[in-house]
Design a protein around this motif. Structure first.
Motif: not given
Ligand SMILES: Cc1cc2nc3c(=O)[nH]c(=O)nc-3n(C[C@H](O)[C@H](O)[C@H](O)COP(=O)(O)OP(=O)(O)OC[C@H]3O[C@@H](n4cnc5c(N)ncnc54)[C@H](O)[C@@H]3O)c2cc1C
Ligand code: FES
Ligand code: FES
Lengths: 787, 155, 265
Positions: A572-578, A593-594, A600-602, A614-627
């Motif tokens: 989801k984060i990648a989709a936003h960045l792409f 990748s698309v 591409t993003k690693t 800073h460039n992030y879909p904060l309205d849809e997604l919480e920050p952090g990568l922790d599951e």
């Protein structure tokens, strides 16, 4: 990723600290201002305690406190508990006697903890313990199961009439009886499954600590399952609540089941720390470990196999007495019931199986799960019986097994013993084993031995077990007291490294490496960038710990699932960045990748974006990568194998020499072959130990005759051969990694193979361990019978 | 209280001990060298093996005062400048350890073997390890590691 | 362990004076038996007199037709000594089979024989080779030295200084170890030499090491394993424990004696 992902023999990440003396075991930890605890142990197997005079001990130099059951009772501290309610034949729950945190008005085994001294130094505590006067009124003890069940036997517990813990059954008695009624041949066998002492090399230890500022406690302890210990200490011993209690199981020097349980010494050490306002440290002496660590096995079984004229198995009847020792512990009811009875079908399609088990209290140390727990006992019954049947019917033992195997196409296979085997290929295991040991060449080898005056024997054991405990719903339905899921938390750090928190606990199994491999494989980051953290309730979200070969299938499964959640969030984060839609973002080997673009993003870039949004879909997604993921599989796993042992017996002395030991295993997907092989080797050593060397012996008065390494024979390097192992890798169908578990396999399958080999060599049935004198006597009696 | 002085891993150390203080207690408690372990109380497991004047001994069956003036090497003294000793490296390479509790004693015992016999056979290694108990590994990979280390050290 | 005063004398005289001024002094050789005993709190000496720094107690020399081993010589040294290996290989092999390498690096011949554990190896060597025990006071023949289980002819203030082994024509030792402790369940030393034909058994006897005259007689006729066929020892006075019954021990004495003779070549 191949070189560090799943399937690679990655060298262990944890090794450097162990190899350089920087491991941190409980006894290596010292807390500021710590005092030392020493327990006074009962010298009697059975006695009434009329009084305990601690006066002189309290006055001794350096003593901070001397406590007995009364002190713990006054604070409402409970004793060890049983974690599994077994429903008896008559529909009633098993009998579990009340157990206090220190022995109160009676002792029921030698080594039972009666009082504790806490002093400034360990020596002072030991010195003072000698001054405690216990007014014991010794009584006749009972250590043998049949004697304990006999009328008029000494009664261990007021609330357990007849010393019977439970009388339980599994399978269909009527169907089994009907099978025997039409049998062409019935093979009968009486089997003693020798009692063992686990002897993890690190003695148990604990440090209790209390912080009055936060009103919270910490227990450092040698546990295989710190969260379970915390739960039990909080819920049953009154030493919680859980959110005020931290349990740390740091590096632990082997467990093999013996460190699952919450023991009295741990309870008392934690309580005493609060009572005295000082950290309190306790470390077992090996002599004490022999007396009061939970022992293993100790079954007395009669079994019968009904066979038709072609050697097809028609029915199996098994009747077992199992010794639970003086009182119950967490798995002491589950082990000789479900963990045993459910495996009585073995690898065979025997249509009717009936098993009954009586568990008996005796004046001996508690008996509980020890590597394999119930399954080695079941395998031993089945495989000794099958081999004996082959001998009696004059059918080759491999052929007899082959005729009766559950066939590969029959899976999933519902056995008459509750469980449904999910997968396996038993003929494949057998065939490969026969090749590796050169089964066809055995008669010639036997001849060669005979020409040197030696007796050569070959034995095998085709076994299947149920492990990966798991499924909570099933475990609950059968009486288990807790959930059997496992949890994992994967935390990406902003700079791309990863910390994995697992509720499994490694005490030799290598989780820090294998779980890192799972993450490496699925998140595309090098193993070196993954740190696996376990063993501390303050940092690991939750967990059920490590036993029953559950870490790979259940703990590993949780790590895998958490990794998938990371991948999905990253997508989801990648989709936003792409600036693409989520469906168009592809993920492989740590890179998003698309399709059709060069975008591409690693994973590391995504992680950075997640923590620096800073460039992030904060309205849809919480920050952090922790599951975090909790995994609760739908079935047990069913590893299986074919083990072959070849031995030579010196008829002059009865000495058995192992010539060859071959293990062909199906443990599902092999995540790290080096580690899996190591687990199998260790299991073989313990199984061979049981078959040839180890036995725990009490005399009739309940004194432990094998109370030290001088008398209890632990296998050493020169007792064992180099093992030959291979794996066939039939993936488990119901966990995402396909792993079946390999921690107990070696110990489950090898005793029967080894003893069958000895019996094959000498031509007479004997019990384990096949010590030189026993073998020599068997040969004498055979010679006499021949005269 | 007697005081003892010895060299441990190349460093001179002095400490106050009782007559009865064991060398292993001195190392673990006074010097905080907790790599030397205690696995038994009957002198059999070998978790406590260290070198005293170049020979492997059981630190649980030696008094600290007996080591007066001696050169002691413990597991902490085996790696140099962060590089594993060839025996340590071989244990890692060949998975000669699981829980790691027996490991320091195994490595120290092996080091004594290899200084006497630079090319031990498998039976020789197995026999040498008579005083070292491992409950985890079944010994096979330990034996392999020691033989591999011997080869590496022979160069 | 209870605490004690520790002494490390440099000479036998210093050792004796430390011993005599102690209320309950105890000598220590390698400590491989003493320390485990003290750790179990089975004894509480006021003073421990460590003999390890007394140089006159250690070392191995050839004197005439004998090998003389200082009491403080450790098992590993005996096992690895070139003279012992060439002159009495059975003794080197016996020493190599005691305990484990770490025990052999510390435990001494003096301590072993002074302790006279009924399952120890050295008593079989001394009696089986017809050795002489030298002390600070006298010389005692091995046959008279071992007087019973954990009992010797030593007086309280007597220190073993050396053991002299006459070099035999042939000698062999065969041990059937206790699988757990690795001490001898049965160990037999058989020899032929200046001390005659000797067969000494350790591990089996309730009173410690003993000679088997029936076997010695048989071997005097012809020193071969076959000569022992049919010669047995009665089980009556033999040890019985968890690891071996008296009957089994009696049987093993026969088997090990033959193997010892075979090993003697
Ligand atoms: C794990 C282990 C395994 C072992 N296995 C074996 C085995 O297989 N076979 C075997 O034979 N032994 C075995 N032993 C015992 C070992 O050989 C001891 O070294 C030996 O028995 C005692 O020797 P020591 O020098 O250590 O004596 P110590 O322990 O120092 O002393 C033992 C006794 O002898 C006395 N003593 C010591 N030196 C003298 C002296 N010069 N004069 C008079 N009295 C003295 C002491 O006062 C004490 O009473 C084993 C020991 C251990 C710990
Ligand atoms: S601690 Fe077991 S031998 Fe030293
Ligand atoms: S690795 Fe655990 S005891 Fe050896």
């Amino acid at each position: 990723m191949a070189e560090t992902g799943i399937g690679a023999s990655v060298r262990r990440k944890e090794d450097n600290r162990f190899l350089t003396g920087k491991g941190r075991y409980t006894d290596d930890i010292n807390r500021l201002g710590q005092a030392y605890a020493y327990f006074l142990l009962s010298p009697h197997a059975r006695a009434k305690i009329n009084g305990i005079d601690t006066g002189a001990a309290k006055q001794a130099p350096g003593v901070l406190g001397v406590f007995t059951a009364a002190d713990l009772a006054a604070d409402g501290v409970g004793g060890p508990i049983c974690g599994w309610v077994v429903t008896q034949k008559n529909g009633e729950p098993h009998k579990s006697p009340a157990v206090s945190a220190l022995a109160s008005d009676r002792v029921n085994y030698v080594g039972e903890q009666v009082a504790v001294v806490v002093a400034e130094t360990l020596t002072q505590a030991k010195d003072a313990a000698e001054l405690i006067e216990v007014d014991y009124e010794p009584q006749q003890a009972v250590t043998k199961m049949k004697a304990s069940l006999a009328k008029g036997a000494p009664q261990l517990h007021d609330d357990v009439p007849g010393n019977l813990c439970f009388d339980w059954e599994i399978g269909d008695k009527a169907a089994a009886d009907a099978a025997f009624a039409k049998a062409h041949h019935v093979t009968k066998i009486d089997i003693l499954n020798n009692r063992l002492i686990p002897n993890a090399l690190e003695p148990r230890a604990a440090i209790g600590e209390y912080d009055s500022g936060t009103d919270s406690s910490t227990l450092y302890t040698t546990s295989q399952n710190p969260h379970v210990a915390r739960l039990v200490l909080a819920a049953f011993m009154g030493l919680g609540p859980e959110n005020k209690l931290r349990v740390v199981a740091p590096d632990v020097g082997g467990g093999f089941g013996s460190k699952i349980y919450v023991y009295r010494d741990e309870i008392v050490t934690l309580w005493a720390a609060k009572k005295l306002g000082r950290p309190v440290k306790w470390t077992a002496e090996r002599s004490a470990s022999f007396l009061n660590d939970a022992h293993g096995r100790d079954h007395d079984t009669h079994a019968e196999l009904a066979v038709d004229k072609d050697g097809n198995f028609l029915g199996l009847r098994v009747s077992t007495l199992a010794n639970v020792g003086a009182h119950n512990q967490i798995f002491s009811t589950a082990t000789p019931s479900y963990l045993y009875g459910c495996l009585l079908a073995g690898q065979y399609k025997t249509p009717a199986v009936y098993g009954e088990v009586k568990t008996v209290f005796t004046n001996t140390a508690p008996v509980d799960a020890y590597r394999g727990a119930g399954r080695p006992e079941a395998t031993f019954v089945v495989e000794r019986l099958v081999e004996k049947t082959a001998r009696e019917m004059g059918i080759d033992r491999t052929e007899l097994r082959r005729r009766n195997f559950i066939q590969p196409e029959q899976f999933p296979y519902q056995t008459p013993c509750l469980v449904q085997y999910d997968s396996g290929d038993f003929p494949l295991l057998l065939n490969r084993g026969m090749e590796v040991i050169d089964y066809a060449g055995f008669p010639a080898r036997r001849q060669a031995s005979a020409s040197r005056g030696k007796l050569r024997g070959l034995g095998l054991s085709c076994w299947v077990e149920a492990c990966g405990l798991a499924p909570s719903a099933v475990v609950g339905a059968l009486g288990g007291g807790v959930g059997q899921w496992e949890s994992a938390n994967i935390k990406f750090n902003p700079t791309g490294s990863v910390t994995v928190f697992t509720g499994s606990h490694s005490h030799g199994q290598g989780h820090e490496t294998v779980f890192a491999q799972i993450v490496s494989e699925h998140l595309g980051i090098p193993v070196e960038s993954v740190e696996v953290v376990h063993g501390d309730t303050a940092v690991v979200p939750f967990g059920m710990g490590t036993y029953g070969s559950r870490s790979g299938p259940v703990g590993g499964g949780a790590v895998y699932k958490a990794a998938q959640k990371i991948v999905e969030k990253g997508r989801k984060i990648a989709a936003h960045l792409f600036e693409a839609s989520v469906e168009d973002v592809e993920y492989a080997n740590g890179t998003y990748s698309v399709a059709g673009t060069d975008k591409t993003k690693t994973m590391a870039e995504i992680a950075f974006a997640a923590y620096v949004p800073h460039n992030y879909p904060l309205d849809e997604l919480e920050p952090g990568l922790d599951e975090t993921s909790f995994f609760d599989p739908m079935n047990f796993t069913f590893p299986s194998g074919a083990y072959f042992a070849e031995v030579e017996v010196d008829p002059d002395t009865g000495q058995v020499t192992i010539l060859d030991m071959v293990g062909i295993d199906d443990v599902g997907t092999v995540m790290n072959p080096m580690i899996v092989t190591g687990q199998l080797h260790g299991g073989f050593a313990q199984g061979i130990g049981q078959a040839l060397y180890e036995q725990c012996v009490y005399d009739d008065d309940g004194q432990l005759l094998t109370g030290s390494l001088m008398d209890y024979c632990m296998p050493r390097a020169d007792n064992l051969p180099s093992f030959k192992t291979e794996e066939t890798n039939q993936p488990c169908p119901h966990n995402p990694l396909g792993v079946k578990g390999c921690g107990e396999a070696g110990a489950i399958g090898s005793p029967a193979a080894m003893l069958n080999a000895v019996v094959d060599a000498i031509g007479v049935d004997i019990d384990m361990p096949a010590t030189p004198e026993k073998v020599w006597r068997a040969l004498q009696s055979r010679a006499q019978a021949a005269e | 209280m007697p005081s003892v002085s010895m060299t441990v891993n190349g460093k001179a150390v002095t400490g106050e001990v009782e007559g009865r203080t064991l060398l292993v207690e001195f190392l673990r408690q006074n010097l905080n060298l907790t790599g030397t372990h205690v696995g038994c109380d009957t002198s059999q497991c070998g978790a406590c093996v260290v070198h005293v004047n170049g020979k492997s001994i059981k630190a649980c069956t030696t008094l600290a005062v007996q080591a007066e003036g001696a050169e002691i090497i413990t597991i902490e003294g085996m790696a140099t400048n962060g590089d594993l000793h060839p025996i340590q490296a071989a244990f890692k390479e060949h998975h000669g350890l699981q829980c790691g509790f027996c490991t320091p004693g195994m490595v120290m015992s092996a080091a004594d073997l290899l200084q006497r016999n630079s090319n031990p056979s498998e039976p020789e290694v197995r026999e040498w390890l008579e005083g070292n108990i491992c409950r985890c590994t079944g010994y096979q990979n330990i034996v392999k590691a020691i033989q591999a280390a011997a080869q590496a050290m022979r160069g | 362990m209870y605490d004690f005063n520790y002494h490390r004398p440099k000479s036998i005289d210093e050792a004796l004076s430390a011993l005599s001024s102690a209320s309950d002094g105890k000598l220590m050789g390698g400590g491989q038996t003493l320390l485990p005993t003290l750790k179990q709190r089975l004894a509480s000496p006021s003073d421990v007199v460590d003999l390890s720094a007394i140089s006159e107690l250690s070392g191995i020399t050839e004197q005439g037709g004998a090998i003389v081993i200082g009491a403080g010589t450790c098992h590993a040294e005996v096992a690895g000594n070139a003279s012992v290996q060439s002159k009495i290989p059975a003794l080197a092999a016996l020493a190599e089979g005691i305990g484990d390498p770490q025990v052999r690096n510390r435990g001494t011949i003096g301590g072993s024989i002074a302790n006279n554990d009924p399952a120890a190896d050295y008593p079989a060597a001394l009696v089986g080779l017809g050795a002489t025990v030298k002390t600070n006071m006298r010389e005692v023949a091995a046959d008279d030295f071992f007087t019973g289980m954990f009992e010797t002819a030593l007086a309280d203030d007597e220190i073993v200084t050396a053991v002299s082994f006459p070099v035999p024509e042939k000698a062999g030792y065969a041990k059937f170890p206790n699988p757990a402790s690795r001490y001898a369940i049965v160990g037999v030393m058989a020899s032929k030499g200046p001390a005659g034909v000797r067969v000494a058994v350790t591990g089996a006897g309730q009173g410690g090491v003993f000679r088997v005259s029936a076997m010695e007689t048989a071997l005097a006729g012809h020193f071969s394993a076959e000569a022992l066929t049919g010669v047995s020892v009665p089980a009556d006075d033999l040890n019985a424990d968890l690891h071996a019954s008296a009957e089994y021990r009696a049987h093993l004495v026969g088997v090990m004696a033959k193997r010892a003779v075979d090993a003697a070549g």
